[in-house]
Write an enzyme that holds these catalytic residues in place. Sequence first.
Site, PDB file in Angstrom:
ATOM      1  N   LYS A   1     -32.093  12.629   1.244  1.00 35.18           N
ATOM      2  CA  LYS A   1     -33.023  12.606   2.379  1.00 35.18           C
ATOM      3  C   LYS A   1     -33.713  13.963   2.543  1.00 35.18           C
ATOM      4  O   LYS A   1     -33.208  14.991   2.090  1.00 35.18           O
ATOM      5  CB  LYS A   1     -32.270  12.250   3.672  1.00 35.18           C
ATOM      6  CG  LYS A   1     -31.578  10.891   3.611  1.00 35.18           C
ATOM      7  CD  LYS A   1     -32.582   9.762   3.445  1.00 35.18           C
ATOM      8  CE  LYS A   1     -31.954   8.392   3.476  1.00 35.18           C
ATOM      9  NZ  LYS A   1     -31.033   8.099   2.388  1.00 35.18           N
TER      10      LYS A   1
HETATM   11  N1  T4K Z   1     -29.567   2.675   6.200  1.00 37.16           N
HETATM   12  C1  T4K Z   1     -30.545   2.839   5.307  1.00 37.16           C
HETATM   13  C2  T4K Z   1     -31.844   2.139   5.522  1.00 37.16           C
HETATM   14  C3  T4K Z   1     -30.354   3.666   4.191  1.00 37.16           C
HETATM   15  O1  T4K Z   1     -31.338   3.807   3.274  1.00 37.16           O
HETATM   16  C4  T4K Z   1     -29.130   4.328   4.042  1.00 37.16           C
HETATM   17  C5  T4K Z   1     -28.900   5.191   2.895  1.00 37.16           C
HETATM   18  C6  T4K Z   1     -28.126   4.151   5.029  1.00 37.16           C
HETATM   19  C7  T4K Z   1     -28.384   3.290   6.091  1.00 37.16           C
HETATM   20  C8  T4K Z   1     -26.798   4.808   4.963  1.00 37.16           C
HETATM   21  O2  T4K Z   1     -26.859   6.195   5.181  1.00 37.16           O
HETATM   22  P1  T4K Z   1     -25.701   7.122   4.514  1.00 37.16           P
HETATM   23  O3  T4K Z   1     -24.371   6.532   4.888  1.00 37.16           O
HETATM   24  O4  T4K Z   1     -25.936   7.150   3.018  1.00 37.16           O
HETATM   25  O5  T4K Z   1     -25.922   8.457   5.167  1.00 37.16           O
HETATM   26  C9  T4K Z   1     -29.346   6.461  -2.001  1.00 37.16           C
HETATM   27  C10 T4K Z   1     -28.485   7.176  -0.977  1.00 37.16           C
HETATM   28  O6  T4K Z   1     -27.169   7.359  -1.461  1.00 37.16           O
HETATM   29  C11 T4K Z   1     -28.425   6.471   0.339  1.00 37.16           C
HETATM   30  O7  T4K Z   1     -27.978   7.415   1.283  1.00 37.16           O
HETATM   31  C12 T4K Z   1     -29.789   5.973   0.761  1.00 37.16           C
HETATM   32  N2  T4K Z   1     -29.753   5.203   1.947  1.00 37.16           N
HETATM   33  C13 T4K Z   1     -30.412   5.150  -0.350  1.00 37.16           C
HETATM   34  C14 T4K Z   1     -31.789   4.658   0.006  1.00 37.16           C
HETATM   35  O8  T4K Z   1     -30.529   5.966  -1.497  1.00 37.16           O
HETATM   36  P2  T4K Z   1     -28.755   5.208  -4.205  1.00 37.16           P
HETATM   37  O9  T4K Z   1     -27.664   4.276  -4.556  1.00 37.16           O
HETATM   38  O10 T4K Z   1     -30.134   4.837  -4.557  1.00 37.16           O
HETATM   39  O11 T4K Z   1     -28.454   6.701  -4.742  1.00 37.16           O
HETATM   40  P3  T4K Z   1     -28.468   7.288  -6.196  1.00 37.16           P
HETATM   41  O12 T4K Z   1     -27.163   7.949  -6.434  1.00 37.16           O
HETATM   42  O13 T4K Z   1     -28.898   6.269  -7.176  1.00 37.16           O
HETATM   43  O14 T4K Z   1     -29.561   8.440  -6.083  1.00 37.16           O
HETATM   44  C15 T4K Z   1     -30.960   8.200  -6.158  1.00 37.16           C
HETATM   45  C16 T4K Z   1     -31.591   9.289  -6.990  1.00 37.16           C
HETATM   46  O15 T4K Z   1     -31.474  10.531  -6.345  1.00 37.16           O
HETATM   47  C17 T4K Z   1     -30.961   9.493  -8.356  1.00 37.16           C
HETATM   48  O16 T4K Z   1     -31.619   8.705  -9.278  1.00 37.16           O
HETATM   49  C18 T4K Z   1     -31.163  10.959  -8.641  1.00 37.16           C
HETATM   50  C19 T4K Z   1     -31.259  11.592  -7.277  1.00 37.16           C
HETATM   51  N3  T4K Z   1     -30.043  12.316  -6.887  1.00 37.16           N
HETATM   52  C20 T4K Z   1     -29.050  11.676  -6.189  1.00 37.16           C
HETATM   53  C21 T4K Z   1     -27.943  12.365  -5.774  1.00 37.16           C
HETATM   54  C22 T4K Z   1     -26.836  11.648  -5.019  1.00 37.16           C
HETATM   55  C23 T4K Z   1     -29.948  13.653  -7.183  1.00 37.16           C
HETATM   56  O17 T4K Z   1     -30.852  14.215  -7.842  1.00 37.16           O
HETATM   57  N4  T4K Z   1     -28.858  14.347  -6.759  1.00 37.16           N
HETATM   58  C24 T4K Z   1     -27.857  13.769  -6.045  1.00 37.16           C
HETATM   59  O18 T4K Z   1     -26.902  14.450  -5.634  1.00 37.16           O
HETATM   60  O19 T4K Z   1     -28.621   5.438  -2.633  1.00 37.16           O
END
Ligand code: T4K
Length: 376
Positions: free
Chosen positions: A190
């Site tokens: 975020k």
């Molecule tokens: N409600 C909504 C509408 C939400 O979108 C979310 C979270 C929540 C509730 C819940 O909030 P939290 O409990 O998470 O605070 C990601 C996030 O993990 C998630 O927080 C977020 N929404 C969602 C939209 O996106 P993924 O599964 O797409 O994450 P991931 O690991 O595939 O990461 C996406 C890209 O970000 C990666 O391709 C590369 C980059 N990345 C990611 C991380 C974790 C980095 O460069 N470094 C990193 O450390 O969910």
Amino acid sequence: MTQHKAFEQPIYVTRPLLPNLSEIHVKLEEVWQSQWLTNIGKQHKQLEKRTTEVLKVPYLSLFNNGTIGLITACQSLRLQGEVITTPFTFAATPHVLMWNNIKPIFCDIDPITMNIDADKIESMITPQTTGILPVHVFGTPCDVEKIQEVADRYGLKIVYDAAHAFGVEINGVGIGNFGDISMMSFHATKLFHTVEGGALTYRDKHLKDRIDLLKNFGIKGQEEVVMPGINGKMNEIQAAIGLVVLNYIEEERRKRAILIDTYRRCLMDVEGISFLSDIAGVKSNSQYFVMRISEKIFGRSRNYVYDEFMKYNVFTRKYFYPLCSEYTCYRHLPSSSMVNLPVAHKVVQEVLSMPLYGELTVNEVEKICDILKSFQ
Ligand code: T4K
């Protein structure tokens, strides 16, 4: 057709805002000196104060992540029975209802904003309905006035999932002031983050005590536990990192806004590609750049574009495909039927979240757009 070379390094949909490590180190020294690592210490108190100011809200409670915050929000308002929500969101939104033993009722979405269609909420209300859980998806505000009007008419509570909406304002009013409670996510992906984290914002001062008790096991004093709470506390390391990251978000937002302008400029004449423009009176947080691909007009499907981009080392995302109503745990619900959600089913086949983060360059965005055009 021009042949483009793949990017040497992978381009992801986002990258976390990473301040200079030496600044984090200074903050961590403070934490080390204090020997206080969690349970509402000095960093927590400072971050709570600063985020309350930045978000222009009367009350705010920090959490260890947004999902636990949202679970706690439903608990604090004693929601039960059925809650009306959107199928076009991240898994956490309907899941928090299930964790509260509440049945999610999926309502269709608006074809332009992709948020819950405020005009359709009323038709989903039953005697079991106690609340509405809309999402400001990709940071675009919901129709907050219409939703409030429906909620007032039926005596329903509103909890906004504002996970994407840190810093968004409507006519100068912080987005966290609408409804009964809003949840912001401070996840690494975020604009503002504390690695993992989140916050609840609200206007009712009576909620402050209740929410803060609920996030700390319901512990009132060393010898008194007054309600069945959970461990939702943000720790001192998270809060310390947040205090540093907070100093950089305006700069990050500016950089992202330039990149969004670049996407818009490069793609505005591409037939079959559409995206949201700025909305009058809304201060955007430039959290995501999401485009829609009409297969009929562009000539290629969203899935084709997503797959082809990977060959160029560009990793876009199909947020939020599949719809939550299609998950195995929810597809049996009557409100999950396709006839109930025609707009959501169309939108979810068209959306593609494009790379967007401050470190990305204008040249890289221009190249991404050129690659996209070459798919036609
Ligand atoms: N409600 C909504 C509408 C939400 O979108 C979310 C979270 C929540 C509730 C819940 O909030 P939290 O409990 O998470 O605070 C990601 C996030 O993990 C998630 O927080 C977020 N929404 C969602 C939209 O996106 P993924 O599964 O797409 O994450 P991931 O690991 O595939 O990461 C996406 C890209 O970000 C990666 O391709 C590369 C980059 N990345 C990611 C991380 C974790 C980095 O460069 N470094 C990193 O450390 O969910």
